[in-house]
Design a protein around this motif. Structure first.
Motif, PDB file in Angstrom:
ATOM      1  N   GLY A  96      19.068  13.330  63.467  1.00 58.06           N
ATOM      2  CA  GLY A  96      20.256  13.187  62.620  1.00 58.06           C
ATOM      3  C   GLY A  96      21.415  12.496  63.293  1.00 58.06           C
ATOM      4  N   SER A  97      21.256  12.091  64.555  1.00 58.59           N
ATOM      5  CA  SER A  97      22.381  11.460  65.256  1.00 58.59           C
ATOM      6  C   SER A  97      22.024  10.037  65.650  1.00 58.59           C
ATOM      7  N   GLY A  98      23.014   9.152  65.583  1.00 57.38           N
ATOM      8  CA  GLY A  98      22.894   7.810  66.130  1.00 57.38           C
ATOM      9  C   GLY A  98      22.003   6.859  65.357  1.00 57.38           C
ATOM     10  N   SER A  99      22.134   5.581  65.672  1.00 57.67           N
ATOM     11  CA  SER A  99      21.274   4.549  65.104  1.00 57.67           C
ATOM     12  C   SER A  99      21.453   3.265  65.892  1.00 57.67           C
ATOM     13  N   VAL A 100      20.436   2.423  65.844  1.00 57.35           N
ATOM     14  CA  VAL A 100      20.454   1.095  66.457  1.00 57.35           C
ATOM     15  C   VAL A 100      19.696   0.170  65.523  1.00 57.35           C
ATOM     16  N   ASP A 101      20.148  -1.072  65.402  1.00 54.00           N
ATOM     17  CA  ASP A 101      19.446  -2.039  64.552  1.00 54.00           C
ATOM     18  C   ASP A 101      19.545  -3.428  65.182  1.00 54.00           C
ATOM     19  N   HIS A 102      18.418  -3.931  65.672  1.00 53.27           N
ATOM     20  CA  HIS A 102      18.375  -5.258  66.289  1.00 53.27           C
ATOM     21  C   HIS A 102      17.793  -6.332  65.358  1.00 53.27           C
ATOM     22  N   LYS A 103      17.571  -6.022  64.092  1.00 49.51           N
ATOM     23  CA  LYS A 103      16.926  -7.003  63.196  1.00 49.51           C
ATOM     24  C   LYS A 103      17.717  -8.302  63.106  1.00 49.51           C
ATOM     25  N   GLY A 104      19.034  -8.217  63.194  1.00 47.59           N
ATOM     26  CA  GLY A 104      19.860  -9.411  63.076  1.00 47.59           C
ATOM     27  C   GLY A 104      19.708 -10.388  64.227  1.00 47.59           C
ATOM     28  N   ARG A 105      18.974 -10.006  65.242  1.00 45.68           N
ATOM     29  CA  ARG A 105      18.761 -10.903  66.391  1.00 45.68           C
ATOM     30  C   ARG A 105      17.593 -11.866  66.160  1.00 45.68           C
ATOM     31  N   TYR A 106      16.910 -11.714  65.040  1.00 41.75           N
ATOM     32  CA  TYR A 106      15.668 -12.455  64.826  1.00 41.75           C
ATOM     33  C   TYR A 106      15.735 -13.366  63.616  1.00 41.75           C
ATOM     34  N   ASN A 107      14.867 -14.379  63.655  1.00 42.56           N
ATOM     35  CA  ASN A 107      14.575 -15.174  62.481  1.00 42.56           C
ATOM     36  C   ASN A 107      13.561 -14.421  61.615  1.00 42.56           C
ATOM     37  N   THR A 108      13.067 -15.080  60.595  1.00 44.55           N
ATOM     38  CA  THR A 108      12.076 -14.477  59.708  1.00 44.55           C
ATOM     39  C   THR A 108      10.871 -13.972  60.499  1.00 44.55           C
ATOM     40  N   ALA A 109      10.292 -12.883  60.050  1.00 42.71           N
ATOM     41  CA  ALA A 109       9.134 -12.306  60.736  1.00 42.71           C
ATOM     42  C   ALA A 109       8.004 -13.322  60.861  1.00 42.71           C
ATOM     43  N   LYS A 110       7.392 -13.367  62.026  1.00 44.16           N
ATOM     44  CA  LYS A 110       6.302 -14.304  62.291  1.00 44.16           C
ATOM     45  C   LYS A 110       4.964 -13.757  61.791  1.00 44.16           C
ATOM     46  N   HIS A 111       3.987 -14.665  61.691  1.00 43.86           N
ATOM     47  CA  HIS A 111       2.652 -14.282  61.215  1.00 43.86           C
ATOM     48  C   HIS A 111       1.620 -14.750  62.235  1.00 43.86           C
ATOM     49  N   GLN A 112       0.858 -13.811  62.773  1.00 41.02           N
ATOM     50  CA  GLN A 112      -0.134 -14.135  63.791  1.00 41.02           C
ATOM     51  C   GLN A 112      -1.388 -14.754  63.203  1.00 41.02           C
ATOM     52  N   GLY A 113      -1.599 -14.659  61.884  1.00 40.18           N
ATOM     53  CA  GLY A 113      -2.801 -15.196  61.278  1.00 40.18           C
ATOM     54  C   GLY A 113      -4.035 -14.439  61.719  1.00 40.18           C
ATOM     55  N   GLY A 114      -5.204 -15.005  61.474  1.00 39.44           N
ATOM     56  CA  GLY A 114      -6.454 -14.330  61.789  1.00 39.44           C
ATOM     57  C   GLY A 114      -6.819 -14.433  63.249  1.00 39.44           C
ATOM     58  N   CYS A 115      -5.913 -14.045  64.099  1.00 35.49           N
ATOM     59  CA  CYS A 115      -6.088 -14.077  65.557  1.00 35.49           C
ATOM     60  C   CYS A 115      -5.529 -12.778  66.095  1.00 35.49           C
ATOM     61  N   GLY A 116      -6.302 -12.082  66.916  1.00 37.86           N
ATOM     62  CA  GLY A 116      -5.848 -10.794  67.451  1.00 37.86           C
ATOM     63  C   GLY A 116      -4.845 -10.965  68.568  1.00 37.86           C
ATOM     64  N   SER A 117      -3.706 -11.574  68.245  1.00 36.28           N
ATOM     65  CA  SER A 117      -2.688 -11.938  69.236  1.00 36.28           C
ATOM     66  C   SER A 117      -1.419 -11.122  69.114  1.00 36.28           C
ATOM     67  N   CYS A 118      -1.517  -9.937  68.530  1.00 34.40           N
ATOM     68  CA  CYS A 118      -0.314  -9.105  68.380  1.00 34.40           C
ATOM     69  C   CYS A 118       0.364  -8.860  69.720  1.00 34.40           C
ATOM     70  N   TRP A 119      -0.423  -8.765  70.789  1.00 34.99           N
ATOM     71  CA  TRP A 119       0.123  -8.526  72.126  1.00 34.99           C
ATOM     72  C   TRP A 119       1.036  -9.662  72.559  1.00 34.99           C
ATOM     73  N   ALA A 120       0.709 -10.909  72.171  1.00 35.62           N
ATOM     74  CA  ALA A 120       1.564 -12.053  72.501  1.00 35.62           C
ATOM     75  C   ALA A 120       2.839 -12.033  71.667  1.00 35.62           C
ATOM     76  N   PHE A 121       2.722 -11.665  70.386  1.00 33.98           N
ATOM     77  CA  PHE A 121       3.886 -11.620  69.511  1.00 33.98           C
ATOM     78  C   PHE A 121       4.838 -10.489  69.893  1.00 33.98           C
ATOM     79  N   THR A 122       4.293  -9.379  70.365  1.00 35.79           N
ATOM     80  CA  THR A 122       5.154  -8.304  70.847  1.00 35.79           C
ATOM     81  C   THR A 122       5.943  -8.756  72.073  1.00 35.79           C
ATOM     82  N   THR A 123       5.286  -9.466  72.956  1.00 35.04           N
ATOM     83  CA  THR A 123       5.958  -9.975  74.151  1.00 35.04           C
ATOM     84  C   THR A 123       7.103 -10.905  73.777  1.00 35.04           C
TER      85      THR A 123
END
Length: 340
Positions: free
Chosen positions: A124-151
């Motif tokens: 019930g306490s506090g909040s943080v929001d970093h969404k404004g630091r980004y452009n539109t969400a990216k799409h990794q497509g049919g490649c198991g590269s989530c680890w690269a996108f997280t980085t």
């Protein structure tokens, strides 16, 4: 056009509590119209009538599953996403977190982080929001590269913190150049961080474009767009540690995304805690509020709430998210420069 008119006409006669997948699950006319609209929106072109029938069957099953999920009184809304006509094997390609054996063999040099700043992080306490630091969400497509996108997700957030400008950094350089990862077959983001830290280099996504498969490493052909060095990479200690670190910048996390309902997630606080111990998908933790964590996924803005998912904070270390969380410290900063 006629199919869309049917959909709109039926919606006008429907209560606000029922969304499109619930309608389509009950009415074959709506299902057919929704399927045609889906094909147009996603640019689907099937090879022949046999494939079209198979895809429609997948779509019907997906709609039925999401309609059933919508009936649950948990406040989460589900709908049609790009997963709707895929086979199970095709859908699994959109994950890609390394398995436990790969991680153990990597002999990673990751340390426990320094003590976090003490804050009131109770429910019930506090909040943080970093969404404004980004452009539109990216799409990794049919490649198991989530680890690269997280980085790149963590680094892009920190780049904005350092410069006030939004960055698009190259997942393709990470795929092509980092160590022992299995590229589109799954990987481990510490391998990506080790590579970036050793080179002090990461190209922009516009220069070194994403191509949903691995090629030979070409980092010397592109200028460096990373505006800082990575000082260290650390494990988070707990939920409270994650929340405290978020006040400085985004974190990388991983969790179990095997629950099929998450493929059709649209909005609401995901509270399903029936997870396996080992995660299969890497994501970027961008904020929290009183009762949820918010993560940025790499499945595009058409999935989730413009590419974001809210996960309950009512359970400590929900789906082992804190056990698989990491953060960076940053070293020296510079402007964009050419690689020597």
């Amino acid at each position: 056009m006629k199919s869309l008119m049917i959909v709109f006409a039926l919606l006008a006669c429907t209560s606000a509590e029922e969304n499109m997948v619930n309608l389509a699950n009950k009415d074959p006319r709506v299902l057919q119209a929704l399927f045609k609209n889906f094909q147009h929106a996603e640019g689907r072109h099937y090879a022949n009538a046999q494939e079209a029938r198979m895809r429609l069957k997948n779509f019907r099953n997906f709609v039925g599953t999401m309609a059933q999920a919508n009936d649950e009184p948990d406040g989460v809304e589900y709908g049609v996403t790009f997963f709707a006509d895929l086979t199970e094997a095709e859908a699994e390609q959109y994950y890609g977190f390394a398995n436990k054996t790969q991680v153990e063999e990597a002999e990673l040099e990751i340390e426990e982080g320094p003590e976090p700043e003490k804050r009131d992080l109770s429910w019930g306490s506090g909040s943080v929001d970093h969404k404004g630091r980004y452009n539109t969400a990216k799409h990794q497509g049919g490649c198991g590269s989530c680890w690269a996108f997280t980085t790149t997700g963590v680094l892009e957030g920190w780049a904005h913190i350092k410069t006030g400008q939004r960055y698009l950094l190259s997942e393709q350089e990470v795929l092509d150049c980092s160590g022992n990862s299995n590229n589109c077959g799954g990987g481990w983001y510490y391998e990506a961080l080790r590579y970036i830290k050793s080179r002090n280099h990461l190209a922009s996504a516009n220069d070194y474009r994403y191509q949903t498969r691995r090629y030979s490493c070409r980092y010397k052909n592109y200028r460096n767009s990373l505006p800082f060095t990575i000082g260290g990479v650390y494990k988070a200690r707990s939920d409270a540690d994650m929340a405290s670190r978020l006040h400085s910048g985004p974190l990388g996390v991983a969790m179990d995304f095997r629950n099929i309902n998450i493929r059709g997630y649209w909005n609401g606080i995901w509270s399903n805690t029936n997870c396996r111990n080992w995660p299969n998908h890497a994501i970027t933790l961008t904020g929290y509020a009183s009762n949820y964590w918010e993560i940025r996924n790499s499945w595009g803005s058409g999935w989730g709430n413009r590419g974001y998912l809210k996960i309950t904070r009512s359970v400590q270390n929900v789906c082992n998210i804190a056990s698989n969380a990491w953060f960076i410290t940053t070293g020296s900063s510079w402007g964009e420069r050419e690689v020597e």
